[in-house]
Design a protein around this motif. Structure first.
Motif, PDB file in Angstrom:
ATOM      1  N   ARG A   1       0.826  -1.213   0.000  1.00  0.00           N
ATOM      2  CA  ARG A   1       0.000   0.000   0.000  1.00  0.00           C
ATOM      3  C   ARG A   1       0.860   1.262   0.000  1.00  0.00           C
ATOM      4  O   ARG A   1       0.492   2.274  -0.596  1.00  0.00           O
ATOM      5  CB  ARG A   1      -0.877  -0.045   1.250  1.00  0.00           C
ATOM      6  N   LEU A   2       2.013   1.185   0.665  1.00  0.00           N
ATOM      7  CA  LEU A   2       2.889   2.349   0.794  1.00  0.00           C
ATOM      8  C   LEU A   2       4.057   2.338  -0.190  1.00  0.00           C
ATOM      9  O   LEU A   2       4.860   3.271  -0.208  1.00  0.00           O
ATOM     10  CB  LEU A   2       3.430   2.435   2.219  1.00  0.00           C
TER      11      LEU A   2
ATOM     12  N   THR B   1      10.889   7.078  12.816  1.00  0.00           N
ATOM     13  CA  THR B   1       9.766   7.837  13.365  1.00  0.00           C
ATOM     14  C   THR B   1       8.875   8.400  12.265  1.00  0.00           C
ATOM     15  O   THR B   1       7.649   8.269  12.318  1.00  0.00           O
ATOM     16  CB  THR B   1      10.270   8.962  14.289  1.00  0.00           C
ATOM     17  N   GLY B   2       9.456   9.005  11.263  1.00  0.00           N
ATOM     18  CA  GLY B   2       8.670   9.575  10.164  1.00  0.00           C
ATOM     19  C   GLY B   2       7.869   8.518   9.425  1.00  0.00           C
ATOM     20  O   GLY B   2       6.701   8.738   9.075  1.00  0.00           O
ATOM     21  N   PHE B   3       8.463   7.366   9.205  1.00  0.00           N
ATOM     22  CA  PHE B   3       7.766   6.284   8.511  1.00  0.00           C
ATOM     23  C   PHE B   3       6.641   5.727   9.374  1.00  0.00           C
ATOM     24  O   PHE B   3       5.573   5.391   8.878  1.00  0.00           O
ATOM     25  CB  PHE B   3       8.744   5.181   8.096  1.00  0.00           C
ATOM     26  N   ARG B   4       6.875   5.636  10.680  1.00  0.00           N
ATOM     27  CA  ARG B   4       5.808   5.176  11.577  1.00  0.00           C
ATOM     28  C   ARG B   4       4.601   6.112  11.496  1.00  0.00           C
ATOM     29  O   ARG B   4       3.456   5.659  11.467  1.00  0.00           O
ATOM     30  CB  ARG B   4       6.327   5.090  13.014  1.00  0.00           C
ATOM     31  N   ILE B   5       4.873   7.404  11.474  1.00  0.00           N
ATOM     32  CA  ILE B   5       3.791   8.388  11.351  1.00  0.00           C
ATOM     33  C   ILE B   5       3.072   8.202  10.025  1.00  0.00           C
ATOM     34  O   ILE B   5       1.840   8.218   9.964  1.00  0.00           O
ATOM     35  CB  ILE B   5       4.344   9.814  11.512  1.00  0.00           C
ATOM     36  N   THR B   6       3.817   8.006   8.950  1.00  0.00           N
ATOM     37  CA  THR B   6       3.221   7.786   7.628  1.00  0.00           C
ATOM     38  C   THR B   6       2.301   6.564   7.641  1.00  0.00           C
ATOM     39  O   THR B   6       1.191   6.611   7.111  1.00  0.00           O
ATOM     40  CB  THR B   6       4.322   7.598   6.563  1.00  0.00           C
ATOM     41  N   ILE B   7       2.759   5.486   8.242  1.00  0.00           N
ATOM     42  CA  ILE B   7       1.945   4.272   8.312  1.00  0.00           C
ATOM     43  C   ILE B   7       0.652   4.555   9.073  1.00  0.00           C
ATOM     44  O   ILE B   7      -0.440   4.211   8.603  1.00  0.00           O
ATOM     45  CB  ILE B   7       2.703   3.109   8.980  1.00  0.00           C
ATOM     46  N   LEU B   8       0.764   5.174  10.229  1.00  0.00           N
ATOM     47  CA  LEU B   8      -0.429   5.450  11.033  1.00  0.00           C
ATOM     48  C   LEU B   8      -1.405   6.356  10.298  1.00  0.00           C
ATOM     49  O   LEU B   8      -2.619   6.130  10.330  1.00  0.00           O
ATOM     50  CB  LEU B   8      -0.044   6.055  12.381  1.00  0.00           C
TER      51      LEU B   8
ATOM     52  N   ILE C   1       8.517  -5.162   2.970  1.00  0.00           N
ATOM     53  CA  ILE C   1       8.033  -5.769   4.205  1.00  0.00           C
ATOM     54  C   ILE C   1       9.056  -5.569   5.320  1.00  0.00           C
ATOM     55  O   ILE C   1       8.700  -5.413   6.492  1.00  0.00           O
ATOM     56  CB  ILE C   1       7.689  -7.260   3.994  1.00  0.00           C
ATOM     57  N   GLN C   2      10.331  -5.535   4.968  1.00  0.00           N
ATOM     58  CA  GLN C   2      11.375  -5.319   5.964  1.00  0.00           C
ATOM     59  C   GLN C   2      11.240  -3.941   6.604  1.00  0.00           C
ATOM     60  O   GLN C   2      11.455  -3.793   7.813  1.00  0.00           O
ATOM     61  CB  GLN C   2      12.772  -5.487   5.340  1.00  0.00           C
ATOM     62  N   ALA C   3      10.892  -2.933   5.812  1.00  0.00           N
ATOM     63  CA  ALA C   3      10.712  -1.580   6.350  1.00  0.00           C
ATOM     64  C   ALA C   3       9.537  -1.533   7.318  1.00  0.00           C
ATOM     65  O   ALA C   3       9.614  -0.902   8.377  1.00  0.00           O
ATOM     66  CB  ALA C   3      10.511  -0.576   5.221  1.00  0.00           C
ATOM     67  N   VAL C   4       8.449  -2.215   6.977  1.00  0.00           N
ATOM     68  CA  VAL C   4       7.280  -2.246   7.861  1.00  0.00           C
ATOM     69  C   VAL C   4       7.633  -2.990   9.144  1.00  0.00           C
ATOM     70  O   VAL C   4       7.290  -2.547  10.248  1.00  0.00           O
ATOM     71  CB  VAL C   4       6.064  -2.876   7.155  1.00  0.00           C
ATOM     72  N   SER C   5       8.333  -4.096   9.032  1.00  0.00           N
ATOM     73  CA  SER C   5       8.752  -4.845  10.215  1.00  0.00           C
ATOM     74  C   SER C   5       9.631  -3.988  11.115  1.00  0.00           C
ATOM     75  O   SER C   5       9.442  -3.952  12.339  1.00  0.00           O
ATOM     76  CB  SER C   5       9.507  -6.106   9.794  1.00  0.00           C
ATOM     77  N   LYS C   6      10.566  -3.277  10.529  1.00  0.00           N
ATOM     78  CA  LYS C   6      11.452  -2.403  11.304  1.00  0.00           C
ATOM     79  C   LYS C   6      10.653  -1.305  11.990  1.00  0.00           C
ATOM     80  O   LYS C   6      10.932  -0.948  13.135  1.00  0.00           O
ATOM     81  CB  LYS C   6      12.523  -1.800  10.398  1.00  0.00           C
ATOM     82  N   ALA C   7       9.631  -0.785  11.328  1.00  0.00           N
ATOM     83  CA  ALA C   7       8.795   0.260  11.916  1.00  0.00           C
ATOM     84  C   ALA C   7       8.034  -0.255  13.132  1.00  0.00           C
ATOM     85  O   ALA C   7       7.743   0.498  14.055  1.00  0.00           O
ATOM     86  CB  ALA C   7       7.820   0.806  10.877  1.00  0.00           C
ATOM     87  N   GLU C   8       7.715  -1.535  13.143  1.00  0.00           N
ATOM     88  CA  GLU C   8       6.960  -2.128  14.249  1.00  0.00           C
ATOM     89  C   GLU C   8       7.854  -2.592  15.397  1.00  0.00           C
ATOM     90  O   GLU C   8       7.349  -2.939  16.457  1.00  0.00           O
ATOM     91  CB  GLU C   8       6.142  -3.318  13.752  1.00  0.00           C
ATOM     92  N   ASN C   9       9.139  -2.613  15.188  1.00  0.00           N
ATOM     93  CA  ASN C   9      10.085  -3.098  16.196  1.00  0.00           C
ATOM     94  C   ASN C   9      11.086  -2.004  16.520  1.00  0.00           C
ATOM     95  O   ASN C   9      12.108  -1.865  15.858  1.00  0.00           O
ATOM     96  CB  ASN C   9      10.802  -4.353  15.685  1.00  0.00           C
ATOM     97  N   TYR C  10      10.773  -1.234  17.549  1.00  0.00           N
ATOM     98  CA  TYR C  10      11.571  -0.062  17.906  1.00  0.00           C
ATOM     99  C   TYR C  10      12.988  -0.421  18.330  1.00  0.00           C
ATOM    100  O   TYR C  10      13.211  -1.335  19.130  1.00  0.00           O
ATOM    101  CB  TYR C  10      10.901   0.712  19.046  1.00  0.00           C
TER     102      TYR C  10
END
Length: 71
Positions: A27-28, A48-55, A32-41
């Motif tokens: 969708r973005l 941080t910016g990517f986490r905000i984008t996902i939310l 998948i590695q980037a999304v996984s990294k965003a979910e595992n601080y």
């Protein structure tokens, strides 16, 4: 909200919506590695910016602070 809380919230919203990490990545236009990294601080991971984008993408709402400093 701490940066770690933000990562947890990304995972929570994704799973509440019944989406896989791959579906969010597609969708973005990310991996998948980037999304996984965003979910595992990890401190100073620069996500941080990517986490905000996902939310914002998943909730349709603007994430507003002050929450934390950008990495």
């Amino acid at each position: 909200m701490t940066k770690s809380d933000l990562a947890d919230r990304v995972r929570e919203v994704r799973t509440e919506q019944g989406l896989t990490q791959q579906e969010v990545a597609d969708r973005l236009g990310k991996t998948i590695q980037a999304v996984s990294k965003a979910e595992n601080y990890t401190p100073k991971d620069g996500m941080t910016g990517f986490r905000i984008t996902i939310l914002e993408e998943l909730t349709g709402e603007e994430v507003r602070g002050p929450l934390y400093e950008m990495d």
